[in-house]
Enzyme design. Sequence first.
Site, PDB file in Angstrom:
ATOM      1  N   ARG A 216     -20.250 -35.107  27.946  1.00 38.96           N
ATOM      2  CA  ARG A 216     -20.105 -36.041  26.836  1.00 38.96           C
ATOM      3  C   ARG A 216     -19.815 -37.452  27.360  1.00 38.96           C
ATOM      4  O   ARG A 216     -19.538 -37.650  28.540  1.00 38.96           O
ATOM      5  CB  ARG A 216     -18.958 -35.591  25.915  1.00 38.96           C
TER       6      ARG A 216
ATOM      7  N   LYS B  40     -12.407 -36.844  28.012  1.00 36.56           N
ATOM      8  CA  LYS B  40     -11.399 -35.945  28.575  1.00 36.56           C
ATOM      9  C   LYS B  40     -10.335 -36.725  29.324  1.00 36.56           C
ATOM     10  O   LYS B  40     -10.511 -37.892  29.700  1.00 36.56           O
ATOM     11  CB  LYS B  40     -12.053 -34.922  29.516  1.00 36.56           C
TER      12      LYS B  40
ATOM     13  N   TYR C  77      -8.762 -37.684  24.831  1.00 39.29           N
ATOM     14  CA  TYR C  77      -7.997 -36.434  24.732  1.00 39.29           C
ATOM     15  C   TYR C  77      -7.150 -36.308  25.995  1.00 39.29           C
ATOM     16  O   TYR C  77      -7.678 -36.392  27.107  1.00 39.29           O
ATOM     17  CB  TYR C  77      -8.946 -35.226  24.654  1.00 39.29           C
TER      18      TYR C  77
ATOM     19  N   HIS D  63      -3.980 -33.903  26.093  1.00 38.12           N
ATOM     20  CA  HIS D  63      -3.391 -32.549  26.162  1.00 38.12           C
ATOM     21  C   HIS D  63      -2.308 -32.487  27.257  1.00 38.12           C
ATOM     22  O   HIS D  63      -2.324 -31.622  28.132  1.00 38.12           O
ATOM     23  CB  HIS D  63      -4.471 -31.497  26.407  1.00 38.12           C
TER      24      HIS D  63
ATOM     25  N   GLU E 108      -5.782 -36.117  20.237  1.00 36.48           N
ATOM     26  CA  GLU E 108      -5.374 -34.850  19.603  1.00 36.48           C
ATOM     27  C   GLU E 108      -4.073 -34.929  18.816  1.00 36.48           C
ATOM     28  O   GLU E 108      -3.749 -34.005  18.060  1.00 36.48           O
ATOM     29  CB  GLU E 108      -5.271 -33.728  20.647  1.00 36.48           C
TER      30      GLU E 108
ATOM     31  N   ASP F 146      -6.888 -25.646  26.499  1.00 28.68           N
ATOM     32  CA  ASP F 146      -6.505 -27.015  26.879  1.00 28.68           C
ATOM     33  C   ASP F 146      -5.072 -27.335  26.463  1.00 28.68           C
ATOM     34  O   ASP F 146      -4.520 -28.359  26.866  1.00 28.68           O
ATOM     35  CB  ASP F 146      -7.487 -28.065  26.341  1.00 28.68           C
TER      36      ASP F 146
END
Length: 368
Positions: free
Chosen positions: A15, A75, A94, A96, A118, A270
């Site tokens: 992505r 990511k 993101y 996490h 998130e 994740d």
Amino acid sequence: MIIGVPKEIKNNENRVGMTPSGVAEVVKQGHRVFIQHTAGINSGFPDEAYQAVGAHILPTIEDIYATTEMIVKVKEPIITEYNLIRKGQLVFTYFHFASDRELTLAMLSNKSICLAYETVEEADHTLPLLIPMSEVAGRMSIQEGARFLEKPQGGKGILLGGVPGVKPAKVLILGGGIVGSNAAQMAAGMGADVTITDINLARLRYLSETLPKNVKTLYASELRIRKELPDVDLVVGSVLIPGDKAPHLITKEMLSMMQPGTVLVDVAIDQGGCFETSHPTTHSAPTYIVDGIVHYAVANIPGAVPYTSTLALTNATLPYVIALANKGWKKACKDNPALALGLNIVEGKIVYKAVADVFGLKYEPVSL
């Protein structure tokens, strides 16, 4: 504002942080956007498509981080990026954090501003930047689960939807949120015998009313989950506690209750995973077997369908990117409490309580 979109370098992450149409909207607002060379190619967006809407192409990831004030990516940064991120630089992606202590400490050390997709949370507790990727991951969890039920992949050799005269596979979905409901919809559409669990009765009622009739709802207690395991074929773990580690709903001891070749798909990996025996895998090596049970625990499931995923993600993130660019992160977060909840680490301080609690570190509320 000067905005940078680096090429994703996590294993098999195809992505990209923004589509050309998203870049066009940002440029229209008067901002400058720098795209790393070939950043969008695996999502179907060549450099020329970005240049056509006013973006500038830079050759290396180092150039992107050195040139820009705000990074928009998909990511979390990996170890080779940790030292590229500068003090005061805004990173919107993101993260996490709760499942990665090393990443947390690195972002504290470089004193950047970490705004996590998130944990952006609306007043009704919806997570607008997690929803599109949860929709993709939920649907793909069934697609991948069906594949690994095939005998050559280590599974039982069961066709998910069965055929006339042969029963379909039994699918158990743990968690009735966005991932779970999309997984149930996909599994039901393929003809499986589906059970979806949750601890929220209002949510179960809603799912019962809206999902196809081959989906049954079940209140998620440990005893009831145990009763389902002996004859289940595919289990999808999709439990989420925003910003916190996922609970282990299936322990190592419970694997012995399942038949060999049963497939576990851990979409919560994740956030640490909701099966005790889960550890992150990649699209290049997606599964492993523990006690005869196939585990699929790819941490970036939507990365396998990057064209769909990138479009869906940019649709959701673009209004926030524009607000951050127009106002700066402080005013944008002050004006939008949902966006403010995305702040996890600010200039060396953990400002999201769940992340601090996981690692026993100091929590300091952000001052806007």
